[in-house]
Design a protein around this motif. Structure first.
Motif, short mmCIF file in Angstrom:
data_model
loop_
_atom_site.label_atom_id
_atom_site.label_comp_id
_atom_site.label_asym_id
_atom_site.label_seq_id
_atom_site.Cartn_x
_atom_site.Cartn_y
_atom_site.Cartn_z
N VAL A 94 -8.00 4.07 -3.59
CA VAL A 94 -8.98 4.65 -2.66
C VAL A 94 -8.58 6.10 -2.41
O VAL A 94 -7.45 6.38 -2.01
CB VAL A 94 -9.02 3.88 -1.33
CG1 VAL A 94 -10.02 4.54 -0.37
CG2 VAL A 94 -9.39 2.42 -1.57
N VAL A 95 -9.52 7.00 -2.70
CA VAL A 95 -9.25 8.43 -2.54
C VAL A 95 -10.10 8.96 -1.39
O VAL A 95 -11.33 8.75 -1.37
CB VAL A 95 -9.54 9.21 -3.83
CG1 VAL A 95 -9.35 10.71 -3.61
CG2 VAL A 95 -8.63 8.73 -4.95
N THR A 116 0.82 -1.20 0.00
CA THR A 116 0.00 0.00 0.00
C THR A 116 0.86 1.25 0.00
O THR A 116 1.84 1.35 0.73
CB THR A 116 -0.91 0.01 1.24
OG1 THR A 116 -1.77 -1.12 1.18
CG2 THR A 116 -1.73 1.27 1.29
N LYS A 117 0.50 2.20 -0.86
CA LYS A 117 1.21 3.47 -0.91
C LYS A 117 0.19 4.58 -0.73
O LYS A 117 -0.93 4.49 -1.23
CB LYS A 117 1.89 3.67 -2.27
CG LYS A 117 2.90 2.61 -2.64
CD LYS A 117 3.39 2.88 -4.06
CE LYS A 117 4.16 1.69 -4.59
NZ LYS A 117 4.48 1.84 -6.03
N THR A 118 0.57 5.64 -0.05
CA THR A 118 -0.33 6.76 0.15
C THR A 118 0.33 8.04 -0.36
O THR A 118 1.51 8.28 -0.10
CB THR A 118 -0.67 6.93 1.64
OG1 THR A 118 -1.24 5.71 2.11
CG2 THR A 118 -1.66 8.06 1.86
N THR A 165 -3.12 3.34 -2.68
CA THR A 165 -3.16 2.38 -3.79
C THR A 165 -2.67 1.02 -3.31
O THR A 165 -1.78 0.92 -2.46
CB THR A 165 -2.25 2.83 -4.95
OG1 THR A 165 -0.89 2.90 -4.49
CG2 THR A 165 -2.67 4.19 -5.45
N ASN A 166 -3.27 0.00 -3.86
CA ASN A 166 -2.74 -1.35 -3.66
C ASN A 166 -2.91 -2.11 -4.97
O ASN A 166 -3.13 -1.50 -6.01
CB ASN A 166 -3.41 -2.04 -2.46
CG ASN A 166 -4.91 -2.05 -2.60
OD1 ASN A 166 -5.43 -2.32 -3.68
ND2 ASN A 166 -5.61 -1.73 -1.53
N CYS A 224 0.80 11.78 -11.87
CA CYS A 224 2.00 11.39 -11.11
C CYS A 224 1.76 10.08 -10.36
O CYS A 224 2.62 9.19 -10.32
CB CYS A 224 2.38 12.48 -10.11
SG CYS A 224 3.08 13.94 -10.85
N LEU A 225 0.56 9.96 -9.80
CA LEU A 225 0.20 8.76 -9.05
C LEU A 225 0.20 7.53 -9.97
O LEU A 225 0.72 6.46 -9.63
CB LEU A 225 -1.18 8.96 -8.43
CG LEU A 225 -1.72 7.89 -7.51
CD1 LEU A 225 -0.95 7.89 -6.20
CD2 LEU A 225 -3.20 8.14 -7.24
N PHE A 226 -0.40 7.69 -11.14
CA PHE A 226 -0.45 6.58 -12.09
C PHE A 226 0.95 6.21 -12.56
O PHE A 226 1.29 5.03 -12.68
CB PHE A 226 -1.34 6.95 -13.29
CG PHE A 226 -2.79 6.58 -13.10
CD1 PHE A 226 -3.51 7.04 -12.01
CD2 PHE A 226 -3.43 5.76 -14.00
CE1 PHE A 226 -4.84 6.70 -11.82
CE2 PHE A 226 -4.77 5.40 -13.83
CZ PHE A 226 -5.47 5.87 -12.74
N ASP A 227 1.76 7.24 -12.86
CA ASP A 227 3.14 6.97 -13.29
C ASP A 227 3.89 6.20 -12.21
O ASP A 227 4.61 5.23 -12.51
CB ASP A 227 3.88 8.30 -13.57
CG ASP A 227 3.47 8.91 -14.90
OD1 ASP A 227 2.82 8.20 -15.70
OD2 ASP A 227 3.81 10.08 -15.14
#
Lengths: 138, 112
Positions: A74-75, A2-4, A68-69, A25-28
């Motif tokens: 999840v936002v 999991t990353k936040t 993200t996992n 950026c998150l998707f990259d």
């Protein structure tokens, strides 16, 4: 794993334009590629616009947090504005085009789930999106 | 019997938008449309070809313009955006079936 990733925004319409670059950026960072960003950007944009319009936080701040996992994004959107009044929401009638009220309709079609809670003086919206991204049927 | 025929050319005001049609830009668009309608320009063609993104606030400005022009006896029609990020809000809200849309301004005006 999991990353936040967090984003703090001014509660203004102009600042909401930072949501798209933040998501890219998150998707990259997750190696997901650009497909599927568009619907999620729109959904989060609608959530944040509702906060600016209706919550109108006194401190002028919106906070976004993305977790993200392997199979979901999840936002969490929080603001310290007025409490959301669900009774004020009128579902759009397809036979009677109305001027407002389409934000939640859009979010609910794009997200797997969307929920609201009030914690102390804070509005908390949570929206979950599937990974890989599934385009909503239209 | 007398038969009278005539050609009536409808005056259509064209509005070309570029960039993002979001909550920030919805208010100025509402103002522009309102000014046209007050001035009697009740047939309005909005060219969204080069618009990159539309949200529900931008859509709302277009819906209000459509309702106001129709109430005044005119109409508001669209040239469809090309960017998927602009088309999406019309599809998700089914407004792609409410607005009359064409693929380019010439065909929109020709069919008015």
């Amino acid at each position: 794993m999991t990353k936040t990733v967090d984003l703090r925004l001014d509660a203004t319409y102009l600042a909401l334009r930072e949501i798209g670059p933040w998501l890219r950026c998150l998707f990259d960072a997750n190696g997901w590629g650009p497909d599927g960003i568009g619907p999620i950007e729109l959904a989060i944009h609608e959530l944040a616009t509702n906060s600016v319009d209706h919550a109108n936080p006194a401190d002028g701040v919106l906070n976004l947090s993305a977790e993200t996992n392997d199979d979901s994004l999840v936002v969490l959107l929080t603001d310290r504005g007025r409490e959301f009044d669900e009774s004020s929401v009128t579902a759009p009638d397809a036979n009677q085009p109305q001027v407002r009220g389409y934000g939640l309709m859009i979010i609910e079609q794009v997200a797997t789930s969307v929920s609201y809670s009030r914690e102390d003086d804070t509005n908390c919206w949570t929206a979950q999106f599937p990974i890989p991204i599934q385009h909503p049927s239209t | 019997m007398d038969i009278l025929t005539g050609n009536h050319q409808i005056s259509v005001t064209t509005v070309i938008l570029t960039g993002r049609l979001d909550a920030l830009e919805a208010a100025p668009l509402r103002t522009v449309l309102n000014e046209h309608i007050i001035n009697g320009q009740i047939n309005i063609a909005i060219d969204l070809t080069a618009v990159e993104f539309v949200d529900s606030a931008g859509l709302a400005a277009l819906v209000k313009g459509m309702k106001d022009t129709r109430r005044a006896g005119g109409d508001l029609k669209l040239v469809a955006p090309r960017a998927q990020d602009a088309v999406r809000v019309f599809e998700l809200t089914r407004f792609d079936r409410v607005f009359e849309m064409a693929t380019d301004i010439d065909s929109l005006l020709a069919d008015w």
